[in-house]
Design a protein around this motif. Structure first.
Motif, PDB file in Angstrom:
ATOM      1  N   LEU A 169      -7.859  -7.909  -4.123  1.00 21.48           N
ATOM      2  CA  LEU A 169      -8.781  -7.401  -3.110  1.00 21.48           C
ATOM      3  C   LEU A 169     -10.013  -6.897  -3.843  1.00 21.48           C
ATOM      4  CD1 LEU A 169      -6.170  -5.385  -1.025  1.00 21.48           C
ATOM      5  CD2 LEU A 169      -6.941  -7.721  -0.636  1.00 21.48           C
ATOM      6  N   MET A 170     -11.195  -7.146  -3.321  1.00 22.63           N
ATOM      7  CA  MET A 170     -12.434  -6.752  -4.007  1.00 22.63           C
ATOM      8  C   MET A 170     -13.130  -5.629  -3.267  1.00 22.63           C
ATOM      9  SD  MET A 170     -12.634  -8.557  -6.724  1.00 22.63           S
ATOM     10  CE  MET A 170     -14.288  -8.114  -7.214  1.00 22.63           C
ATOM     11  N   ARG A 171     -13.666  -4.704  -4.019  1.00 24.32           N
ATOM     12  CA  ARG A 171     -14.479  -3.612  -3.500  1.00 24.32           C
ATOM     13  C   ARG A 171     -15.664  -3.483  -4.454  1.00 24.32           C
ATOM     14  NH1 ARG A 171     -12.890   0.274  -0.078  1.00 24.32           N
ATOM     15  NH2 ARG A 171     -11.935  -1.381   1.088  1.00 24.32           N
ATOM     16  N   GLY A 172     -16.749  -4.198  -4.172  1.00 24.77           N
ATOM     17  CA  GLY A 172     -17.877  -4.252  -5.103  1.00 24.77           C
ATOM     18  C   GLY A 172     -17.431  -4.996  -6.358  1.00 24.77           C
ATOM     19  N   GLU A 173     -17.540  -4.350  -7.513  1.00 22.91           N
ATOM     20  CA  GLU A 173     -17.092  -4.936  -8.777  1.00 22.91           C
ATOM     21  C   GLU A 173     -15.653  -4.546  -9.104  1.00 22.91           C
ATOM     22  OE1 GLU A 173     -18.916  -7.056 -10.875  1.00 22.91           O
ATOM     23  OE2 GLU A 173     -20.224  -7.103  -9.119  1.00 22.91           O
ATOM     24  N   ILE A 174     -15.005  -3.812  -8.224  1.00 24.37           N
ATOM     25  CA  ILE A 174     -13.661  -3.298  -8.477  1.00 24.37           C
ATOM     26  C   ILE A 174     -12.615  -4.247  -7.894  1.00 24.37           C
ATOM     27  CG2 ILE A 174     -12.086  -1.370  -8.063  1.00 24.37           C
ATOM     28  CD1 ILE A 174     -14.603   0.407  -7.801  1.00 24.37           C
ATOM     29  N   VAL A 175     -11.643  -4.628  -8.722  1.00 25.41           N
ATOM     30  CA  VAL A 175     -10.515  -5.447  -8.281  1.00 25.41           C
ATOM     31  C   VAL A 175      -9.386  -4.493  -7.931  1.00 25.41           C
ATOM     32  CG1 VAL A 175      -8.880  -7.265  -8.900  1.00 25.41           C
ATOM     33  CG2 VAL A 175     -11.186  -7.290  -9.851  1.00 25.41           C
ATOM     34  N   VAL A 176      -8.811  -4.656  -6.748  1.00 25.38           N
ATOM     35  CA  VAL A 176      -7.758  -3.763  -6.264  1.00 25.38           C
ATOM     36  C   VAL A 176      -6.473  -4.563  -6.068  1.00 25.38           C
ATOM     37  CG1 VAL A 176      -7.064  -2.171  -4.423  1.00 25.38           C
ATOM     38  CG2 VAL A 176      -9.482  -2.359  -5.063  1.00 25.38           C
ATOM     39  N   HIS A 177      -5.385  -4.038  -6.635  1.00 25.31           N
ATOM     40  CA  HIS A 177      -4.056  -4.592  -6.413  1.00 25.31           C
ATOM     41  C   HIS A 177      -3.223  -3.485  -5.771  1.00 25.31           C
ATOM     42  CE1 HIS A 177      -5.154  -7.960  -8.986  1.00 25.31           C
ATOM     43  NE2 HIS A 177      -5.483  -7.101  -9.933  1.00 25.31           N
ATOM     44  N   ILE A 178      -2.605  -3.776  -4.638  1.00 24.28           N
ATOM     45  CA  ILE A 178      -1.748  -2.803  -3.953  1.00 24.28           C
ATOM     46  C   ILE A 178      -0.338  -2.933  -4.534  1.00 24.28           C
ATOM     47  CG2 ILE A 178      -0.899  -1.982  -1.729  1.00 24.28           C
ATOM     48  CD1 ILE A 178      -3.960  -1.892  -2.016  1.00 24.28           C
TER      49      ILE A 178
END
Length: 197
Positions: A169-178
């Motif tokens: 999942l992307m939030r700007g330049e941040i990659v998010v893994h739940i």
């Protein structure tokens, strides 16, 4: 003696003038010789930017506590965050978005979430496509806690034996893994379980 004082005074003034002139020249050179802008078009950022990015809406799996965690990072820098799921926040840390974010508990919740961020954020882009399928890779988190990252048989990321629920999942330049759990060191884990007793 009088002549020597005037010589020192004149040379001191000349020295100060020279230093000020050099500083001004340095500032002018820096402003003229700026670094070129880097294009963000696909393929120009190297192999680390080869995955497909998408924006995450506020109602997806991140949840309010996960949002709080991500908002602690600057959006314009590359990070990867392994965010606990809402269920993991509740089961492991006993934090529920509805009652943990009320005014009298918000500071305590912020402290816990920021500590978890230190254990589970890496200052680089790590998408599921950049993690090799055949071996484990290791990176240090923001707090220096080692993260051992691999893939299971289904292609899901596994970080310190905690399996991912959602990936990339992307939030700007941040990659998010739940994640299906909470990444933390043994000392913090012990303090969490001691509070329960």
């Amino acid at each position: 003696m009088k002549m020597r004082r005037s010589w020192i005074l004149k040379n001191s003034i000349a020295l100060v003038g020279l230093v000020v002139s050099l500083c001004c020249l340095f500032v002018i050179l820096i402003s003229v010789l700026r670094l070129p802008e880097v294009s963000r078009r696909k393929g120009l950022m190297g192999p680390y930017r080869s995955f497909k990015s998408r924006k995450v809406s506020k109602d997806e799996a991140i949840g309010k506590l996960g949002e709080m965690m991500i908002e602690m990072l600057p959006e314009d820098l590359a990070f990867t965050v392994f965010v606990p799921s809402e269920k993991a926040f509740e089961q492991v840390l006993r934090l529920r978005a509805n009652d943990s974010l009320v005014a009298e508990k918000k500071n305590d919740t912020y402290a816990v979430v920021s500590r978890i961020l230190g254990f589970s954020a890496v200052p680089r882009v790590l998408s599921s496509t950049t993690v090799p399928s055949d071996k484990e890779v290791s990176y240090d988190s923001l707090s220096g806690f080692p993260l051992f990252i691999s893939k299971d048989a289904d292609g899901r990321l596994v970080v310190n034996r905690i399996r991912s629920q959602r990936m990339d999942l992307m939030r700007g330049e941040i990659v998010v893994h739940i994640m299906n759990g909470v990444i933390m060191d043994a000392d913090f884990e012990q303090s969490v379980y001691n509070e329960e007793d």
